[in-house]
Design a protein around this motif. Structure first.
Motif, PDB file in Angstrom:
ATOM      1  N   LYS A 296       0.812  -1.369   0.126  1.00  0.00           N
ATOM      2  CA  LYS A 296      -0.106   0.112  -0.067  1.00  0.00           C
ATOM      3  C   LYS A 296       0.710   1.408  -0.135  1.00  0.00           C
ATOM      4  O   LYS A 296       1.868   1.435   0.807  1.00  0.00           O
TER       5      LYS A 296
ATOM      6  N   TYR B   2       1.645   5.426   0.519  1.00  0.00           N
ATOM      7  CA  TYR B   2       1.007   6.558   1.068  1.00  0.00           C
ATOM      8  C   TYR B   2       1.316   7.870   0.608  1.00  0.00           C
ATOM      9  O   TYR B   2       2.338   7.747  -0.342  1.00  0.00           O
TER      10      TYR B   2
ATOM     11  N   SER C  78      -0.107  -2.161   8.627  1.00  0.00           N
ATOM     12  CA  SER C  78      -0.866  -1.409   7.719  1.00  0.00           C
ATOM     13  C   SER C  78      -0.415  -0.834   6.328  1.00  0.00           C
ATOM     14  O   SER C  78      -0.783  -0.047   5.915  1.00  0.00           O
TER      15      SER C  78
ATOM     16  N   GLN D 129      -4.701  -4.320   8.241  1.00  0.00           N
ATOM     17  CA  GLN D 129      -5.111  -3.886   9.425  1.00  0.00           C
ATOM     18  C   GLN D 129      -5.445  -1.984   9.432  1.00  0.00           C
ATOM     19  O   GLN D 129      -4.193  -1.697   8.899  1.00  0.00           O
ATOM     20  N   PRO D 130      -6.597  -1.425   9.589  1.00  0.00           N
ATOM     21  CA  PRO D 130      -6.356  -0.096   9.385  1.00  0.00           C
ATOM     22  C   PRO D 130      -5.384   0.556  10.259  1.00  0.00           C
ATOM     23  O   PRO D 130      -5.272   0.095  11.340  1.00  0.00           O
ATOM     24  N   TYR D 131      -4.425   1.655  10.122  1.00  0.00           N
ATOM     25  CA  TYR D 131      -3.655   2.021  10.719  1.00  0.00           C
ATOM     26  C   TYR D 131      -3.969   2.668  11.839  1.00  0.00           C
ATOM     27  O   TYR D 131      -3.107   2.768  13.079  1.00  0.00           O
TER      28      TYR D 131
ATOM     29  N   ARG E 189      -6.429   1.214  14.073  1.00  0.00           N
ATOM     30  CA  ARG E 189      -6.741  -0.115  14.896  1.00  0.00           C
ATOM     31  C   ARG E 189      -5.535  -0.449  15.441  1.00  0.00           C
ATOM     32  O   ARG E 189      -5.030  -1.443  14.662  1.00  0.00           O
TER      33      ARG E 189
ATOM     34  N   ARG F 170       0.072   9.981   5.209  1.00  0.00           N
ATOM     35  CA  ARG F 170      -1.196   9.976   4.292  1.00  0.00           C
ATOM     36  C   ARG F 170      -1.471  11.550   3.889  1.00  0.00           C
ATOM     37  O   ARG F 170      -2.422  11.874   3.186  1.00  0.00           O
TER      38      ARG F 170
END
Length: 459
Positions: free
Chosen positions: A286, A288, A375, A381-383, A385, A456
């Motif tokens: 992913k 950013y 994440s 896993q969302p960053y 959480r 982000r």
């Protein structure tokens, strides 16, 4: 006669490259692969090779052992023995695919036939896609299709096995330049794998959904190392789970079997991710807007590796890893989250530590798991959480059985005190030689969220 090149398929039965063949089985100790190996895995592999050789001897043949570059060794053996075809099963990492392409090119240059099979997975990469034909990046949709599709039955054994005059010896660990593993290594080979499979399917699989997250309950299969090295066939595993489901006595038991089957689907999901994105071993899946500001924290990293962070469930897991070359899956998630969120250490450092210490290290699964926790991965896993290691310990090890097994300093400490360790001051904390927490989780949680928000572009 066909030359059958073993790699991560160290068994005779339910092996697609062997089915129905007159086989000359070969294993090549590849220096390029050994460079990325570690003592626990090499020790297990050598034991599995001994078991594989014995299985071939029982069939009147033998396993040929060679050492060197497969792109030179395999064509030379094929010419020497005058084989009809060279066959092997696919592997999916970038390194493995480069090796296999080099072998194919060398065989083509010498005019030697070759065939490859998908054996380590039930549904090969590219067979489960979106309606547009793209690989899935979210497990839910992939998993549903995986579970819904018909599964192939286990395949037959070879018709016959050759017995070469000089099969070569299986080296000792030290001959390959490795020291003895720090931790224990499980029994290797198809018999050991079958015992693990049968033991699991005879009982624990029916309680899997309830027990799998509790490390003291022994509710997992321990088959990860067998699937890694192919000492059991994936079709055989799935067939055994189907038998267990048919024999289940309740809807809950059937649901538990299906939950385990979904874990097999997760394994193949991560294999597909690795196949289409081989750089996930070193790069974030992913992206950013900015760079994640990972920290250099040598003291924190050392405390993590030694199991001395002052967070009992984390330390129990890291010590289990050192003692057994293995760690319970729920705890793997917790220790990975602690390193990447509480300490903000780059997931690649944790992945590398696992690679060196896990007997069941699998490139696809481990990069998937680490990037999930960090994440940075697909379906991650969302960053925001972030696991609280104390509440996770209290929830999944309420009586501190697992913690006290692997953290002997805490064996005489009351579970309530263990689970409140982070809240106790120095006077209230028992003096048993176990450290105070090296960081404050509540503070580090906020720091981690702020760090990811900056990456982000939200600050």
């Amino acid at each position: 006669m066909d030359l059958c090149w073993h790699r991560r398929d160290l068994r005779v039965t339910d092996n697609r490259m062997l089915a129905g063949r007159n086989a000359l089985p070969v294993f090549v100790l590849d220096e390029a692969v050994l460079e990325h190996a570690a003592p626990p895995r090499v020790a297990f592999m050598l034991d599995a090779l001994e078991s594989l050789r014995e299985a071939y001897r029982e069939r009147g043949g033998n396993l040929l052992i060679e050492r060197g570059d497969p792109s030179a060794v395999v064509p030379t053996l094929a010419a020497e023995f005058g084989v009809d075809t060279v066959v092997w099963n696919h592997d999916y990492s970038g390194l493995a695919r480069e090796r296999d392409e080099a072998v194919r090119a060398a065989l083509d240059e010498r005019g030697i036939n070759h065939e490859q099979y998908h054996d380590a997975v039930i549904h090969e990469p590219g067979s489960i896609t979106t309606t547009d034909g793209d690989p899935y990046s979210v497990f839910t949709y992939f998993g549903k299709k995986w579970l819904d599709r018909d599964k192939p039955d286990p395949v037959s054994a070879p018709e016959s096995v050759s017995d070469p005059d000089d099969p070569g010896g299986i080296p000792a660990l030290s001959d390959l330049g490795f020291e003895a593993p720090e931790g224990s290594v499980p029994d290797a080979g198809p018999d050991a794998a079958e015992n693990r499979l049968e033991t699991f399917c005879d009982g624990p699989i029916r309680r899997y959904e309830e027990d799998r997250d509790y490390p003291s309950r022994g509710g997992t299969s321990r088959l990860s190392v067998d699937l890694k090295f192919g000492t059991v066939g994936i079709r055989r595993v799935y067939a055994a789970t189907e038998n267990a489901k048919a024999e289940a006595g309740s809807k809950e038991e059937r649901g538990s079997v299906e939950e385990f089957q979904s874990q097999l689907a997760w394994r193949e999901f991560y294999t597909q991710v690795l196949y289409y994105h081989p750089n996930v071993v070193t790069k974030n899946y992913k992206t950013y807007d900015g760079e994640i500001e990972w920290r250099t924290d040598e003291e924190g990293f050392d405390a993590w590796t030694e199991g001395k962070t002052g967070y009992p469930i984390v330390d129990a897991g890291m010590r289990q890893l050192r003692e057994e070359s293995w760690m319970h899956n729920r705890v793997r998630m917790l220790v990975a989250a602690f390193l990447t969120k509480d300490l903000l250490v780059d997931w690649r450092e944790g992945y590398d530590w696992f690679r060196k210490h896990l007997v069941d290290h699998d490139t696809g699964n481990d990069t998937g798991g680490w990037q999930w926790a960090a994440s940075t991965g697909t379906d991650a896993q969302p960053y925001f959480r972030i696991f609280n290691p104390m509440t996770q310990g209290e929830r999944y090890d309420p009586d501190a059985e697992y913690i006290r097994e692997y953290v002997p300093e805490l064996r005489e400490v009351d579970p309530k005190t263990i689970h409140a360790w982070h809240d106790l001051d120095d006077e209230a904390r028992p003096d048993v030689g176990y450290p105070a927490p090296i960081v404050d989780h509540a503070i580090r949680r906020e720091v981690a969220i702020e760090t990811f928000e900056r990456a982000r572009g939200e600050e």
